[in-house]
Design an enzyme around this catalytic site. Structure first.
Site, PDB file in Angstrom:
ATOM      1  N   CYS A  37      28.031  79.204 117.423  1.00 28.43           N
ATOM      2  CA  CYS A  37      28.669  80.075 116.436  1.00 28.43           C
ATOM      3  C   CYS A  37      29.986  79.403 116.091  1.00 28.43           C
ATOM      4  O   CYS A  37      30.877  79.303 116.942  1.00 28.43           O
ATOM      5  CB  CYS A  37      28.891  81.457 117.053  1.00 28.43           C
ATOM      6  SG  CYS A  37      29.854  82.550 115.994  1.00 28.43           S
ATOM      7  N   CYS A  85      47.515  83.222 115.280  1.00 24.62           N
ATOM      8  CA  CYS A  85      47.010  84.061 116.375  1.00 24.62           C
ATOM      9  C   CYS A  85      48.065  84.954 117.041  1.00 24.62           C
ATOM     10  O   CYS A  85      49.085  84.467 117.529  1.00 24.62           O
ATOM     11  CB  CYS A  85      46.335  83.187 117.422  1.00 24.62           C
ATOM     12  SG  CYS A  85      45.511  84.206 118.676  1.00 24.62           S
ATOM     13  N   CYS A 129      27.483  86.910 123.198  1.00 20.67           N
ATOM     14  CA  CYS A 129      28.252  85.782 122.669  1.00 20.67           C
ATOM     15  C   CYS A 129      29.588  85.783 123.398  1.00 20.67           C
ATOM     16  O   CYS A 129      30.120  86.862 123.689  1.00 20.67           O
ATOM     17  CB  CYS A 129      28.467  85.984 121.169  1.00 20.67           C
ATOM     18  SG  CYS A 129      29.499  84.721 120.401  1.00 20.67           S
ATOM     19  N   ARG A 155      28.629  85.429 109.010  1.00 17.76           N
ATOM     20  CA  ARG A 155      29.275  86.696 109.407  1.00 17.76           C
ATOM     21  C   ARG A 155      30.560  86.921 108.620  1.00 17.76           C
ATOM     22  O   ARG A 155      31.455  86.077 108.625  1.00 17.76           O
ATOM     23  CB  ARG A 155      29.574  86.672 110.917  1.00 17.76           C
ATOM     24  CG  ARG A 155      30.215  87.967 111.437  1.00 17.76           C
ATOM     25  CD  ARG A 155      30.189  88.072 112.954  1.00 17.76           C
ATOM     26  NE  ARG A 155      28.835  87.827 113.423  1.00 17.76           N
ATOM     27  CZ  ARG A 155      28.437  86.693 113.997  1.00 17.76           C
ATOM     28  NH1 ARG A 155      29.296  85.743 114.219  1.00 17.76           N
ATOM     29  NH2 ARG A 155      27.190  86.536 114.333  1.00 17.76           N
ATOM     30  N   CYS A 213      48.569  83.299 125.731  1.00 17.67           N
ATOM     31  CA  CYS A 213      47.817  82.047 125.600  1.00 17.67           C
ATOM     32  C   CYS A 213      48.777  80.885 125.378  1.00 17.67           C
ATOM     33  O   CYS A 213      49.764  81.004 124.653  1.00 17.67           O
ATOM     34  CB  CYS A 213      46.837  82.159 124.437  1.00 17.67           C
ATOM     35  SG  CYS A 213      45.805  80.696 124.255  1.00 17.67           S
ATOM     36  N   CYS A 247      48.136  78.221 117.931  1.00 17.97           N
ATOM     37  CA  CYS A 247      47.385  78.517 116.700  1.00 17.97           C
ATOM     38  C   CYS A 247      48.239  79.456 115.816  1.00 17.97           C
ATOM     39  O   CYS A 247      48.572  80.569 116.242  1.00 17.97           O
ATOM     40  CB  CYS A 247      46.045  79.166 117.045  1.00 17.97           C
ATOM     41  SG  CYS A 247      45.143  78.246 118.325  1.00 17.97           S
ATOM     42  N   CYS A 278      30.250  90.506 121.799  1.00 16.01           N
ATOM     43  CA  CYS A 278      30.995  89.237 121.839  1.00 16.01           C
ATOM     44  C   CYS A 278      32.260  89.412 122.665  1.00 16.01           C
ATOM     45  O   CYS A 278      33.092  90.264 122.340  1.00 16.01           O
ATOM     46  CB  CYS A 278      31.408  88.807 120.440  1.00 16.01           C
ATOM     47  SG  CYS A 278      30.083  88.844 119.245  1.00 16.01           S
TER      48      CYS A 278
HETATM   49  N1  SAM Z   1      40.923  81.416 122.678  1.00 17.86           N
HETATM   50  C1  SAM Z   1      39.663  81.083 122.208  1.00 17.86           C
HETATM   51  C2  SAM Z   1      39.705  80.013 121.127  1.00 17.86           C
HETATM   52  O1  SAM Z   1      40.656  79.989 120.368  1.00 17.86           O
HETATM   53  O2  SAM Z   1      38.783  79.197 121.082  1.00 17.86           O
HETATM   54  C3  SAM Z   1      38.858  82.250 121.698  1.00 17.86           C
HETATM   55  C4  SAM Z   1      39.472  83.390 120.928  1.00 17.86           C
HETATM   56  S1  SAM Z   1      40.100  83.090 119.288  1.00 17.86           S
HETATM   57  C5  SAM Z   1      40.981  84.556 119.017  1.00 17.86           C
HETATM   58  C6  SAM Z   1      38.684  83.093 118.224  1.00 17.86           C
HETATM   59  C7  SAM Z   1      38.895  82.878 116.744  1.00 17.86           C
HETATM   60  O3  SAM Z   1      39.406  84.061 116.141  1.00 17.86           O
HETATM   61  C8  SAM Z   1      39.864  81.810 116.272  1.00 17.86           C
HETATM   62  O4  SAM Z   1      39.324  80.519 116.346  1.00 17.86           O
HETATM   63  C9  SAM Z   1      40.104  82.217 114.820  1.00 17.86           C
HETATM   64  O5  SAM Z   1      39.163  81.612 113.971  1.00 17.86           O
HETATM   65  C10 SAM Z   1      39.906  83.741 114.851  1.00 17.86           C
HETATM   66  N2  SAM Z   1      41.182  84.434 114.633  1.00 17.86           N
HETATM   67  C11 SAM Z   1      42.179  84.615 115.535  1.00 17.86           C
HETATM   68  N3  SAM Z   1      43.218  85.261 114.994  1.00 17.86           N
HETATM   69  C12 SAM Z   1      42.894  85.496 113.694  1.00 17.86           C
HETATM   70  C13 SAM Z   1      43.578  86.115 112.607  1.00 17.86           C
HETATM   71  N4  SAM Z   1      44.808  86.602 112.729  1.00 17.86           N
HETATM   72  N5  SAM Z   1      42.937  86.217 111.424  1.00 17.86           N
HETATM   73  C14 SAM Z   1      41.688  85.727 111.284  1.00 17.86           C
HETATM   74  N6  SAM Z   1      41.005  85.111 112.274  1.00 17.86           N
HETATM   75  C15 SAM Z   1      41.595  84.993 113.464  1.00 17.86           C
HETATM   76 FE1  SF4 Z   2      44.892  81.048 122.208  1.00 19.63          FE
HETATM   77 FE2  SF4 Z   2      44.674  82.497 120.005  1.00 19.63          FE
HETATM   78 FE3  SF4 Z   2      44.557  79.863 119.835  1.00 19.63          FE
HETATM   79 FE4  SF4 Z   2      42.517  81.211 120.998  1.00 19.63          FE
HETATM   80  S1  SF4 Z   2      43.133  81.317 118.848  1.00 19.63           S
HETATM   81  S2  SF4 Z   2      43.501  79.346 121.753  1.00 19.63           S
HETATM   82  S3  SF4 Z   2      43.666  82.887 121.923  1.00 19.63           S
HETATM   83  S4  SF4 Z   2      46.327  81.040 120.494  1.00 19.63           S
END
Ligand code: SAM
Ligand code: SF4
Ligand code: DTB
Length: 347
Positions: free
Chosen positions: A190, A62, A130, A272, A55, A59, A99
């Protein structure tokens, strides 16, 4: 304004809830919960990563960002049939909501077409659908709605003030714009966030305040506890809770308080208990349910990290006397009885 939804919660009011004696806070949250939701019932949602890793975004929590070396092998968009087969298996193991998550900043139009086919397949199984695909345009949201999508997940993640410490490649306002596109398409929202990223309590208060300011309130709010994945900036950063704590995860009692306050300020919303359960004791999860959480992720995997697995969670349901909650069946029977009432001759 919807009479039962307040959009004007002040910081002081929300902070006041956080400061209540723990037992008082839980009592208030549980009372509201019982007034509006089935007791002792928890929805079981299952996740599937339909496009993994690589990606472009940064973030800091992530494992799927291409910028961090987390050792996660990237995977292309899955085939529709494989997704539907996985949804069928999830249903057979007890999940009622499916989801789909994709590691995109935003989907291409051709991606949206493929995801629409997946949504149709999930809906044909009688499950709630979802998806979380990143930022959306109005046209893309409308297409997802046409395919039968029930919910779109797009989190604000934290307070607007702390957000730039966590993500720099898209703004807090970008998130709100996607949420508006989702609302405009009449898809349920959500939207939630993560605790344990080193934010202060004020950040948690502000995150909940922003969620309350959405009109209407999100139908579903995931509260994730940070899963620290090696190689992500948040796994490397010493997470100092600015309230004086320095710990690997947010304090359990503070997590329960966050859920209870969410239940009070968002009384109609499904809350949730999301990522992070793997490291939580049964007792901590039980307190989260007392605080008003009524949905959880089912199965042995979240998107890329471990979840508790069906046998451990079946045992938890048994120990706590919980039953699976099926809001999708309630919605179907409510619409059947509304249709029957409309068809019935008036006296
Ligand atoms: N890429 C898309 C986005 O970011 O909008 C969708 C997938 S993203 C993985 C969805 C959510 O998962 C993130 O916004 C975050 O809140 C949660 N998430 C991701 N990694 C995480 C982690 N290591 N611990 C807790 N929550 C996490
Ligand atoms: Fe990409 Fe992870 Fe951020 Fe979603 S949360 S935009 S998958 S880096
Ligand atoms: C949400 O708020 N939590 C879920 C879901 N929405 C998509 C994702 C949690 C991901 C945890 C890290 C992982 O497994 O990759």
């Amino acid at each position: 304004m919807n009479q039962e939804q307040r959009h004007d919660w002040s910081i002081d009011e929300i902070e006041g809830l956080f400061q209540l004696p723990f037992l008082e806070l839980l009592f208030q949250a549980q009372q509201l919960h019982r007034a509006r939701f089935p007791r002792n019932a928890v929805q079981r949602a299952q996740l599937l990563s339909i496009k993994t890793g690589h990606c472009s975004e940064d973030c800091a929590y992530c494992p799927q960002s291409a910028r961090y070396d987390t050792g996660l092998p990237p995977e292309k968009l899955m085939a529709v049939d494989d997704v539907v087969a996985a949804a069928r298996a999830a249903k057979a193991s007890g999940a009622s909501r499916y989801c789909l998550g994709a590691a995109w900043r935003s989907p291409k139009d051709s991606d949206v077409d493929a995801v629409c086919a997946m949504i149709r397949g999930v809906k044909d199984l009688g499950m709630e659908a979802c998806v979380t695909l990143g930022m959306l345009t109005d046209t893309q949201a409308a297409k997802l709605k046409d395919a039968g999508l029930d919910y779109y997940n797009h989190n604000i993640d934290t307070s607007p003030e702390y957000y730039p410490e966590i993500i720099t490649t898209r703004t807090f306002q970008d998130r709100l714009d996607t949420l508006s596109a989702v609302r405009k398409a009449e898809i349920n929202v959500c939207c939630g966030g993560i605790v344990g990223m080193g934010e202060t309590r004020v950040d948690r208060v502000r995150m909940l305040q922003v969620l309350c300011q959405l009109e209407p309130h999100p139908e579903s709010v995931p509260i994730n506890s940070l899963v620290k994945v090696q190689g992500t900036p948040l796994s490397l950063r010493q997470i100092d809770d600015k309230d004086g704590q320095s710990s690997d995860a947010v304090d359990g009692i503070e997590l329960v308080r966050t859920i209870a306050v969410a239940r009070i300020v968002l009384p109609h919303t499904v809350v949730r208990l999301s990522a992070g359960r793997e490291s939580m004791s049964d007792e901590l999860q039980a307190l989260c349910f007392v605080a008003g959480a009524n949905s959880m992720f089912w199965g042995d995997k979240l998107l890329t990290t471990k979840n508790n697995g069906v046998s451990r969670d079946e045992a938890l349901f048994h120990k706590l006397g919980l039953v699976p909650w099926h809001p999708e069946q309630e919605a179907a029977s409510a619409s059947t009885s509304t249709a029957a009432a409309a068809a019935a001759p008036r006296a």
